[in-house]
Design a protein around this motif. Structure first.
Motif, PDB file in Angstrom:
ATOM      1  N   UNK A 134       0.799  -1.221   0.000  1.00  0.00           N
ATOM      2  CA  UNK A 134       0.000   0.000   0.000  1.00  0.00           C
ATOM      3  C   UNK A 134       0.827   1.265   0.000  1.00  0.00           C
ATOM      4  N   UNK A 135       1.978   1.232  -0.694  1.00  0.00           N
ATOM      5  CA  UNK A 135       2.843   2.411  -0.717  1.00  0.00           C
ATOM      6  C   UNK A 135       2.201   3.561  -1.484  1.00  0.00           C
ATOM      7  N   UNK A 136       2.311   4.740  -0.916  1.00  0.00           N
ATOM      8  CA  UNK A 136       1.920   5.967  -1.599  1.00  0.00           C
ATOM      9  C   UNK A 136       3.193   6.714  -1.972  1.00  0.00           C
ATOM     10  N   UNK A 137       3.051   7.793  -2.735  1.00  0.00           N
ATOM     11  CA  UNK A 137       4.233   8.561  -3.110  1.00  0.00           C
ATOM     12  C   UNK A 137       4.962   9.014  -1.854  1.00  0.00           C
ATOM     13  N   UNK A 138       6.257   8.703  -1.732  1.00  0.00           N
ATOM     14  CA  UNK A 138       6.985   9.073  -0.507  1.00  0.00           C
ATOM     15  C   UNK A 138       7.047  10.576  -0.327  1.00  0.00           C
ATOM     16  N   UNK A 139       6.833  11.022   0.897  1.00  0.00           N
ATOM     17  CA  UNK A 139       6.849  12.456   1.196  1.00  0.00           C
ATOM     18  C   UNK A 139       8.174  12.907   1.787  1.00  0.00           C
ATOM     19  N   UNK A 140       9.091  11.953   2.023  1.00  0.00           N
ATOM     20  CA  UNK A 140      10.391  12.288   2.580  1.00  0.00           C
ATOM     21  C   UNK A 140      11.407  11.251   2.134  1.00  0.00           C
ATOM     22  N   UNK A 141      12.675  11.596   2.289  1.00  0.00           N
ATOM     23  CA  UNK A 141      13.719  10.652   1.917  1.00  0.00           C
ATOM     24  C   UNK A 141      13.675   9.427   2.828  1.00  0.00           C
ATOM     25  N   UNK A 142      13.346   9.635   4.096  1.00  0.00           N
ATOM     26  CA  UNK A 142      13.235   8.517   5.016  1.00  0.00           C
ATOM     27  C   UNK A 142      12.152   7.543   4.603  1.00  0.00           C
ATOM     28  N   UNK A 165      30.233  16.138  -6.146  1.00  0.00           N
ATOM     29  CA  UNK A 165      29.649  17.469  -6.005  1.00  0.00           C
ATOM     30  C   UNK A 165      28.185  17.511  -6.424  1.00  0.00           C
ATOM     31  N   UNK A 166      27.648  16.363  -6.783  1.00  0.00           N
ATOM     32  CA  UNK A 166      26.255  16.334  -7.238  1.00  0.00           C
ATOM     33  C   UNK A 166      25.315  16.487  -6.053  1.00  0.00           C
ATOM     34  N   UNK A 167      24.177  17.120  -6.308  1.00  0.00           N
ATOM     35  CA  UNK A 167      23.158  17.229  -5.265  1.00  0.00           C
ATOM     36  C   UNK A 167      22.513  15.874  -5.056  1.00  0.00           C
ATOM     37  N   UNK A 168      21.938  15.693  -3.882  1.00  0.00           N
ATOM     38  CA  UNK A 168      21.209  14.464  -3.617  1.00  0.00           C
ATOM     39  C   UNK A 168      20.075  14.340  -4.631  1.00  0.00           C
ATOM     40  N   UNK A 169      19.856  13.129  -5.204  1.00  0.00           N
ATOM     41  CA  UNK A 169      18.769  12.982  -6.173  1.00  0.00           C
ATOM     42  C   UNK A 169      17.456  13.477  -5.598  1.00  0.00           C
ATOM     43  N   UNK A 170      16.730  14.253  -6.393  1.00  0.00           N
ATOM     44  CA  UNK A 170      15.492  14.843  -5.909  1.00  0.00           C
ATOM     45  C   UNK A 170      14.301  14.224  -6.615  1.00  0.00           C
ATOM     46  N   UNK A 171      13.127  14.714  -6.294  1.00  0.00           N
ATOM     47  CA  UNK A 171      11.908  14.219  -6.896  1.00  0.00           C
ATOM     48  C   UNK A 171      11.171  13.317  -5.914  1.00  0.00           C
ATOM     49  N   UNK A 172       9.942  12.951  -6.283  1.00  0.00           N
ATOM     50  CA  UNK A 172       9.146  12.074  -5.439  1.00  0.00           C
ATOM     51  C   UNK A 172       9.860  10.758  -5.207  1.00  0.00           C
ATOM     52  N   UNK A 173      10.452  10.208  -6.290  1.00  0.00           N
ATOM     53  CA  UNK A 173      11.260   9.013  -6.198  1.00  0.00           C
ATOM     54  C   UNK A 173      12.686   9.422  -6.557  1.00  0.00           C
ATOM     55  N   UNK A 174      13.527   9.676  -5.555  1.00  0.00           N
ATOM     56  CA  UNK A 174      14.853  10.255  -5.796  1.00  0.00           C
ATOM     57  C   UNK A 174      15.647   9.530  -6.861  1.00  0.00           C
ATOM     58  N   UNK A 175      16.167  10.320  -7.820  1.00  0.00           N
ATOM     59  CA  UNK A 175      17.001   9.772  -8.871  1.00  0.00           C
ATOM     60  C   UNK A 175      16.244   9.314 -10.107  1.00  0.00           C
ATOM     61  N   UNK A 176      14.919   9.314 -10.052  1.00  0.00           N
ATOM     62  CA  UNK A 176      14.111   8.852 -11.185  1.00  0.00           C
ATOM     63  C   UNK A 176      13.716  10.045 -12.046  1.00  0.00           C
ATOM     64  N   UNK A 177      13.925   9.916 -13.355  1.00  0.00           N
ATOM     65  CA  UNK A 177      13.568  10.960 -14.310  1.00  0.00           C
ATOM     66  C   UNK A 177      12.080  10.833 -14.632  1.00  0.00           C
TER      67      UNK A 177
END
Length: 489
Positions: free
Chosen positions: A250-258, A465-477
């Motif tokens: 029942x996963x929903x879009x993650x709201x945090x990196x944790x 030097x790259x920023x931490x992957x961002x987005x709802x699912x980090x690193x996903x385009x």
């Protein structure tokens, strides 16, 4: 769902109970529906119009006697006034705007909030919400530093350690999936996994144009699971199960990196629990313990899975079902620790925040010495005497991946080695890490000879030097994923 797609019930859920804004809008809606002016209702409850206006605008929360007076004057119950659903879509929109303007993000901008009135159009309110949402997203990205990611990961590892890396709900979910398709024992076949997918309402599709940033993609609208056609069918079971875990858990879009990390751990756990079912794996391991012959190779071969999955699954069952405290390591050939788990007290290398992943493993540990062994067919066993913490025994193997070679190791305290195959090994080392003289400093002779002559060029990782992957699912385009789904619909 975005703030622009407001559902009145959702817009007022959670924090809505006792919410002054929601209560105020309900009082206003009831007053206007009964044709009362602000002054008339104020007289009916024996309050000044300004006080009632503050209540309707959500700037003052009335006490219970006032609530009762308002309910009587409006001909409703107190429960009606405290209803957690907005009285209308327009009211929900106004409440969302007011909440946004009263939030810390909006206030940090130093902007003057607008006055929300009947004359303010829906379009204007939606535009404000859209801009506020984007500002919040940028703030979250700015906060998503590597430190935050490591902190979230450390917290997650602590939670896993506290329960012995055993999650009863996921075990139950895995058992339910297998029971639903009539699993009767033995290695879980590709057909069994296909049947599970069908049972959940999804068909499997192997494609040659998978988005480069994904392992799999689920199309929930059309009930499809997309996987790379380059994955051999015998290896596709785990990727399919990890993809379906979002549905099962029942996963929903993650709201945090944790939350993103937690979902990933749950997906991997569920895949292991299905491919190495508890009901079948525990008797095998219990028998092996009785014979004092616990072996990751036997567990791997019995269920036809990778050595890494067998080793990781062993950590799920060892403490809860076998009474053994263990540790697990996955280390790159460069010495970088990729994954780690322990509840046996071993002291992994870590950063200042207590995070293991990314730290450098001592050269004298089994996870590093295994790379120097010419025999890659048999497992490598070794005892390591730690400067602090006693002696540990490990069994380790070298595996290959596109990123290079890595070792997978499972170990226990010396007192528990009696249950494992390989305990008779004569291989032994000593580790004094984190003391640099243990394995990180060259000898005095070599240092004197080369320190003034050596000038190496560092192979700087692209992520330095790259920023931490961002987005709802980090690193996903996301653009690439949506375009992919559109082309396959």
């Amino acid at each position: 769902m975005t703030l622009l797609d407001i559902d009145p019930a959702q817009a007022t859920s959670g924090e809505a109970a006792g919410d002054a804004l929601l209560l105020g809008r309900r009082v206003r809606a009831l007053r206007t529906s009964r044709g009362l002016t602000l002054e008339q209702l104020a007289r009916a409850v024996d309050r000044a119009p300004s006080q009632l206006s503050a209540i309707e605008n959500g700037k003052r929360e009335p006490r219970l006697p006032m609530l009762r007076s308002l309910a009587v004057a409006l001909g409703v119950t107190v429960d009606t006034l405290l209803d957690t659903e907005a009285p209308s879509e327009r009211a929900a929109l106004e409440i969302a705007v007011e909440r946004a303007q009263r939030g810390t993000v909006f206030q940090s901008l130093g902007l003057q909030p607008i006055r929300v009135s009947k004359a303010t159009s829906d379009e204007t309110l939606q535009a404000i919400l859209g801009l506020h949402q984007e500002v919040e997203r940028l703030h979250r990205e700015r906060a998503a530093t590597p430190e935050e990611a490591r902190r979230a990961n450390t917290e997650l590892r602590a939670q896993m350690r506290s329960v012995g890396n055993y999650f009863a709900e996921l075990e139950g979910a895995a058992t339910g999936l297998l029971d639903s398709v009539g699993y009767a024992g033995g290695p879980v076949s590709q057909q069994t996994i296909a049947n599970i997918s069908e049972r959940l309402g999804f068909s499997l599709h192997y494609v040659s144009d998978m988005p480069h940033s994904t392992r799999s993609v689920i199309d929930r609208r059309n009930g499809r699971v997309y996987l790379s056609g380059a994955v051999p069918s015998r290896d596709a079971r785990a990727p399919i199960l990890r993809a379906l875990a979002s549905v099962v858990c029942g996963h929903e879009e993650p709201s945090s990196y944790g939350e993103f990390l937690r979902q990933r751990v749950e997906a991997n756990y569920l895949a292991g629990a299905v491919l190495l079912p508890e009901a079948a794996a525990v008797p095998l391991l219990a028998e092996a313990k009785q014979q004092r012959q616990i072996s990751m190779e036997d567990l791997r071969d019995a269920f036809g899975v990778s050595y890494e999955m067998a080793a990781h699954r062993f950590t799920n069952l060892a403490s809860e079902r076998l009474g053994l405290e263990v540790h697990f390591m996955k280390a790159h050939e460069s010495g970088t620790l990729i994954k780690a788990y322990e509840n046996d007290g071993v002291r992994f290398p870590s950063d200042a925040l207590g995070n293991f992943e990314g730290a450098t493993v001592c050269r004298n540990w089994t996870a590093r010495t295994v790379f120097g062994q010419p025999d890659r067919f048999n497992p490598w066993y070794q005892y390591t005497d730690m400067a602090a913490g006693g002696t540990y025994w490990c069994t380790s193997r070298v595996e290959k991946a596109k990123e290079g070679q890595y070792s997978v190791s499972v170990g226990v305290r010396f007192s528990d080695v009696k249950w494992f195959r390989g305990r008779e090994t004569a291989h032994r080392s000593q580790s004094f890490c984190p003391d640099d003289q243990c394995c990180r400093q060259a000898s005095a002779e070599l240092t004197r000879k080369w320190e003034a002559a050596a000038w190496p060029e560092a192979a700087t990782p692209t992520s330095l030097l790259a920023a931490l992957p961002t987005g709802t699912f980090p690193g996903v385009d996301a653009h690439e994923v949506y375009a992919f789904l559109e082309s396959h619909e």
